[in-house]
Design a protein around this motif. Structure first.
Motif, PDB file in Angstrom:
ATOM      1  N   GLY A 192      38.950  41.277  30.174  1.00  0.00           N
ATOM      2  CA  GLY A 192      38.240  41.864  31.302  1.00  0.00           C
ATOM      3  C   GLY A 192      37.657  43.210  30.938  1.00  0.00           C
ATOM      4  N   ARG A 205      40.977  45.072  34.025  1.00  0.00           N
ATOM      5  CA  ARG A 205      40.794  44.240  35.215  1.00  0.00           C
ATOM      6  C   ARG A 205      40.005  43.001  34.815  1.00  0.00           C
ATOM      7  N   ASP A 206      40.601  41.821  35.057  1.00  0.00           N
ATOM      8  CA  ASP A 206      39.966  40.583  34.638  1.00  0.00           C
ATOM      9  C   ASP A 206      38.940  40.111  35.659  1.00  0.00           C
ATOM     10  N   GLY A 207      38.348  38.944  35.401  1.00  0.00           N
ATOM     11  CA  GLY A 207      37.281  38.439  36.257  1.00  0.00           C
ATOM     12  C   GLY A 207      37.725  38.091  37.654  1.00  0.00           C
ATOM     13  N   ARG A 208      39.014  37.881  37.883  1.00  0.00           N
ATOM     14  CA  ARG A 208      39.532  37.556  39.211  1.00  0.00           C
ATOM     15  C   ARG A 208      40.048  38.778  39.966  1.00  0.00           C
ATOM     16  N   GLY A 209      39.867  39.950  39.380  1.00  0.00           N
ATOM     17  CA  GLY A 209      40.293  41.168  40.053  1.00  0.00           C
ATOM     18  C   GLY A 209      41.708  41.589  39.776  1.00  0.00           C
ATOM     19  N   VAL A 210      42.432  40.870  38.903  1.00  0.00           N
ATOM     20  CA  VAL A 210      43.808  41.232  38.576  1.00  0.00           C
ATOM     21  C   VAL A 210      43.798  42.406  37.598  1.00  0.00           C
ATOM     22  N   TRP A 212      45.602  44.421  34.811  1.00  0.00           N
ATOM     23  CA  TRP A 212      46.627  44.233  33.788  1.00  0.00           C
ATOM     24  C   TRP A 212      46.980  45.580  33.160  1.00  0.00           C
TER      25      TRP A 212
END
Length: 345
Positions: A192, A205-210, A212
């Motif tokens: 991300g 922050r990955d593509g789904r909004g999580v 890390w």
């Protein structure tokens, strides 16, 4: 009967052991032959002067080292940079076509972060030595203190080795500029956009909004999609249509992307149709590639796919692919006693 007379008092008592081992106090005692004057000058004048001198020398050394670090940071952001402090992508000649494309603000932030760490280390080191020297002036026995500090350091090293590993890895990531805030990276478990880079933890922050949180010591590989240039690869099936016809259609559609005024600045090299990449049961697959800037790879890739798909559809190749995939269901021979569809026995 004789009476024992008391022994005569020593008219010149000797100074203390600390005074006897000090050249200043010893010389004052020899000149004045006065214990209280020598002791007083030693503890009231000499000791405070030495402590003040140690503090002044420590502050001067800290100022000189901080000035050197600040000059190095300023040189890094404004002019020529030592090879060790250059970003990795600037040390690779083929990474980009124009070295001036790199943003000076990012280099400045990285240099400031490294400079802050170095200044903190210098301050702790210089004043730590100054503190030990001042304790020695007060006649503290430093041997047990140093031994205890060594044991505590070993225990801390074993107990917090993961923390030390994270800090060292984070420092080298900053020095080598492996990634920065805003870069799109692949760190293995998380892929991300980097939101923050610290000495111990990196947040992505990955593509789904999580969001890390990744310890720097646990990062064994980094795939940075935002440094230098990117290569957009598009593979399209053409079925069993003529490869020459399909290649010409795709080449025309790919060339039209460079005429888009919004996408043209993001294209480093002209799109190229490489030809048949592989053969499948559904026919041939033709590959098209285009080299873009790191920031423009996603926009150019989406537009390129859209235009290639529309070109295949407008040329009729897509319809031929769909027709080739249709087949008639095999007819089943009637069983004994059956006359056919809907017939009676």
């Amino acid at each position: 009967m004789f009476l024992a007379l008391p022994a005569a008092a020593d008219p010149s008592p000797a100074p203390s052991a600390d005074c006897r081992t000090d050249a200043w106090c010893k010389n004052v005692f020899e000149l004045t032959n006065s214990v209280w004057f020598a002791e007083g000058s030693y503890w009231i004048v000499l000791k405070p002067l030495r402590i003040v001198l140690i503090l002044l020398l420590a502050m001067a050394a800290r100022w000189a080292l901080h000035r050197t670090i600040n000059r190095l940071v300023r040189t890094t952001t404004e002019g020529a940079v030592p090879t060790m402090l250059r970003p990795l992508r600037e040390r690779i000649p083929s990474a980009t076509l124009d070295p001036e494309q790199f943003v000076p603000e990012r280099r400045r932030q990285r240099a400031e972060a490294i400079g802050s760490v170095l200044r903190s280390l210098v301050t702790a080191f210089v004043f730590g030595i100054a503190l030990l020297m001042m304790l020695k002036e007060f006649s503290f026995d430093l041997a047990p203190l140093l031994a205890s500090a060594g044991i505590a350091g070993v225990a801390l090293g074993f107990g917090a080795q993961s923390l030390v590993k994270d800090l060292i890895a984070g420092l080298f990531m900053l020095i080598e500029d492996q990634y920065g805030v805003g870069d799109t990276v692949d760190l293995g478990e998380a892929t991300g956009v980097v939101e923050s880079v610290g000495l111990r933890v990196t947040t992505v922050r990955d593509g789904r909004g999580v969001l890390w949180y990744i310890r720097n010591g646990e990062i064994v590989r980094v795939g940075n999609k935002s440094q230098g240039w990117a290569l957009v690869v598009v593979d399209l099936p053409i079925g069993f249509a003529g490869t020459e016809e399909a290649t010409a259609v795709l080449r025309t559609a790919a060339a039209s992307v460079t005429l888009d005024p919004e996408l043209a600045p993001q294209i480093v090299e002209e799109p190229e149709v490489l030809g048949v990449e592989q053969m499948t049961v559904d026919g041939a697959v033709i590959r098209t590639v285009v080299k873009t800037t790191a920031d423009g790879q996603f926009a150019v890739g989406r537009e390129l796919r859209r235009r290639l798909a529309e070109a295949l559809e407008n040329s009729g190749i897509t319809a031929r692919i769909a027709a080739a995939r249709l087949y008639a269901a095999p007819t089943r021979a009637p069983a004994p006693g059956e006359t056919g569809a809907g017939g009676a026995t």
